[in-house]
Design an enzyme around this catalytic site. Structure first.
Site, PDB file in Angstrom:
ATOM      1  CE  LYS A 169      -4.092  -1.959   2.210  1.00 11.67           C
ATOM      2  NZ  LYS A 169      -4.956  -1.993   1.031  1.00 11.67           N
TER       3      LYS A 169
ATOM      4  CE  LYS B 127      -5.320 -10.596  -2.545  1.00 15.95           C
ATOM      5  NZ  LYS B 127      -5.517 -10.333  -1.125  1.00 15.95           N
TER       6      LYS B 127
ATOM      7  CE  LYS C 235     -12.407  -8.932   0.642  1.00 21.75           C
ATOM      8  NZ  LYS C 235     -12.530  -9.915   1.696  1.00 21.75           N
TER       9      LYS C 235
HETATM   10  P1  TYM Z   1      -9.434 -11.445   3.685  1.00 24.11           P
HETATM   11  O1  TYM Z   1     -10.825 -11.030   3.988  1.00 24.11           O
HETATM   12  O2  TYM Z   1      -8.594 -10.560   2.843  1.00 24.11           O
HETATM   13  O3  TYM Z   1      -9.461 -12.872   3.035  1.00 24.11           O
HETATM   14  C1  TYM Z   1     -10.193 -13.943   3.626  1.00 24.11           C
HETATM   15  C2  TYM Z   1      -9.523 -15.262   3.268  1.00 24.11           C
HETATM   16  O4  TYM Z   1      -9.546 -15.446   1.848  1.00 24.11           O
HETATM   17  C3  TYM Z   1      -8.218 -15.696   1.389  1.00 24.11           C
HETATM   18  N1  TYM Z   1      -8.076 -15.092   0.042  1.00 24.11           N
HETATM   19  C4  TYM Z   1      -7.624 -15.748  -1.017  1.00 24.11           C
HETATM   20  N2  TYM Z   1      -7.219 -17.015  -1.191  1.00 24.11           N
HETATM   21  C5  TYM Z   1      -6.822 -17.383  -2.432  1.00 24.11           C
HETATM   22  N3  TYM Z   1      -6.822 -16.540  -3.489  1.00 24.11           N
HETATM   23  C6  TYM Z   1      -7.222 -15.251  -3.373  1.00 24.11           C
HETATM   24  N4  TYM Z   1      -7.230 -14.440  -4.428  1.00 24.11           N
HETATM   25  C7  TYM Z   1      -7.660 -14.805  -2.076  1.00 24.11           C
HETATM   26  N5  TYM Z   1      -8.122 -13.621  -1.618  1.00 24.11           N
HETATM   27  C8  TYM Z   1      -8.366 -13.818  -0.306  1.00 24.11           C
HETATM   28  C9  TYM Z   1      -7.316 -15.017   2.406  1.00 24.11           C
HETATM   29  O5  TYM Z   1      -6.011 -15.535   2.383  1.00 24.11           O
HETATM   30  C10 TYM Z   1      -8.055 -15.299   3.699  1.00 24.11           C
HETATM   31  O6  TYM Z   1      -7.742 -16.583   4.197  1.00 24.11           O
HETATM   32  N6  TYM Z   1      -7.047 -10.326   7.918  1.00 24.11           N
HETATM   33  C11 TYM Z   1      -7.854 -11.333   7.266  1.00 24.11           C
HETATM   34  C12 TYM Z   1      -9.104 -11.684   8.061  1.00 24.11           C
HETATM   35  C13 TYM Z   1      -8.807 -12.090   9.455  1.00 24.11           C
HETATM   36  C14 TYM Z   1      -8.351 -13.364   9.883  1.00 24.11           C
HETATM   37  C15 TYM Z   1      -8.219 -13.251  11.310  1.00 24.11           C
HETATM   38  C16 TYM Z   1      -8.070 -14.563   9.230  1.00 24.11           C
HETATM   39  C17 TYM Z   1      -8.915 -11.282  10.550  1.00 24.11           C
HETATM   40  N7  TYM Z   1      -8.553 -11.992  11.665  1.00 24.11           N
HETATM   41  C18 TYM Z   1      -7.781 -14.332  12.065  1.00 24.11           C
HETATM   42  C19 TYM Z   1      -7.624 -15.639   9.998  1.00 24.11           C
HETATM   43  C20 TYM Z   1      -7.496 -15.521  11.396  1.00 24.11           C
HETATM   44  C21 TYM Z   1      -8.255 -10.804   5.907  1.00 24.11           C
HETATM   45  O7  TYM Z   1      -8.247  -9.622   5.687  1.00 24.11           O
HETATM   46  O8  TYM Z   1      -8.660 -11.777   5.050  1.00 24.11           O
END
Ligand code: TYM
Length: 328
Positions: free
Chosen positions: A111, A193, A196
């Site tokens: 970022k 990647k 969203k």
């Molecule tokens: P977030 O919301 O960005 O993503 C949620 C989950 O989806 C996976 N992911 C992907 N996997 C494969 N290909 C992609 N293009 C892709 N985009 C997203 C992410 O790796 C993730 O597993 N900080 C975290 C949320 C969170 C969390 C936690 C997760 C908050 N506290 C504690 C585990 C444990 C997040 O922003 O994920």
């Protein structure tokens, strides 16, 4: 039974990347583990969201958890902010995380490198809140996609340091990253990647996209001029990405997919990818519509909150005593 925990941050609609990299695997794990899955709504507000839109995305996220197969009888589904201990332990973990560590987080570094303006303090410290999310429940395993692995590793480092300083307080969690589909790439730019927050919608498939547009996005996915369906992420990132999507959803190996399209063109292959994805999404969307109509979301969250709160309350109390901020 070992405990597993994970969450998704619905700053927009959930994507096929979220599904393949994370959500789909949670569903498989709910029979084998004591599973906690939450909606990371505090993480959402690290960037500005229109409140009305955010509320809708949170609700859709719960509905999609259920539509994808999470069963509230088998796992605990809750909203992060319903368990207020998360924010408090988050601050404690923030105080136990070094600036140098936060500076090294690639998501934050990206970022900065892109010159994004108006970054909040929350976006910088959110890995510490994520550590709290995990450590609160003494999770053994944390299933995530590739991009979140670094945060789980930071959580481990912080927990080990905390235990060394104060005595054994937290279980040390391990990240679980899927072998196939840990990083689904954008269809329009397979070097990035699928996300969203993508600028144009062309490269990202949302779980609630209408199937016609899903098909269109897949049929216009960027490929190459090698003209062979084979797994070679370096030289054929687009085709390899489509192969990962298919392999994750059908359990077919890359060799099987290559054999299937031996001598055939990319058009045939893309049509197959579109069939596989649309088949999966149509089932999810059907269940999603049913869930929204039946309005069961609040009940599911109330049940999850009650269960998660008991653990969180006890854990926070224990940690506050350990670090000496309680006077009783
Ligand atoms: P977030 O919301 O960005 O993503 C949620 C989950 O989806 C996976 N992911 C992907 N996997 C494969 N290909 C992609 N293009 C892709 N985009 C997203 C992410 O790796 C993730 O597993 N900080 C975290 C949320 C969170 C969390 C936690 C997760 C908050 N506290 C504690 C585990 C444990 C997040 O922003 O994920």
């Amino acid at each position: 039974m070992k405990r597993m925990l994970s969450g998704i941050k619905p700053t927009g609609q959930l994507t096929l990347g979220n599904y393949i990299g994370a959500l789909r695997n949670f569903v498989k794990y709910q029979d084998e583990y004591d599973l906690y899955v939450f909606i990371a709504n505090l993480h959402c507000i690290t960037v500005y969201n229109d409140p009305k839109e955010l509320r809708k995305n949170l609700k859709d996220c719960v509905a999609l958890y259920l539509a994808c197969g999470l069963d509230p009888e088998k796992c605990c589904i809750f909203l992060q902010s319903d368990v207020m201990e998360h924010a408090q332990l988050g601050f404690i973990m923030c105080c136990n995380t070094y600036l140098g560590e936060l500076n090294r987080m690639t998501q934050f570094k990206d970022k900065l490198a892109k010159g994004e303006q108006g970054l909040s303090g929350g976006i910088y410290t959110y890995p510490a809140l994520m550590s709290a999310d995990i450590l609160m429940y003494d999770a053994d395993y944390v299933p995530v996609g590739e991009d979140q692995k670094q945060h789980v590793e930071l959580c481990r480092d912080t927990a080990i340091r905390f235990n060394n300083r104060y005595g054994k307080s937290f279980n040390i969690p391990e990240p679980v990253v899927p072998k196939v589909g840990a990083k689904i790439m954008s269809l329009s730019d397979p070097t990035k990647k699928m996300s969203k927050s993508e600028q144009t919608n062309k490269g990202c498939i949302y779980l609630l996209d209408d199937l016609k547009s899903v098909r269109k996005k897949i049929m216009s996915a960027k490929t190459d001029d090698v003209a062979k369906v084979q797994f070679d992420p370096e030289n054929q990132p687009g085709i390899s990405n489509l192969m990962s999507i298919v392999s994750a959803l059908t359990n077919q190996s890359f060799e099987e997919i290559t054999d299937m399209f031996n001598g055939k063109g990319y058009g045939d292959f893309k049509k197959y990818v579109a069939d596989v994805v649309c088949d999966e999404l149509s089932k999810i969307q059907e269940r999603y519509n049913h869930i929204i109509e039946n309005d069961i979301i609040e009940d599911v969250l109330a049940k999850g909150k009650a269960k998660a709160q008991i653990i969180a309350h006890k854990k926070l109390d224990q940690i506050q005593r350990t670090i000496g901020i309680e006077i009783r």
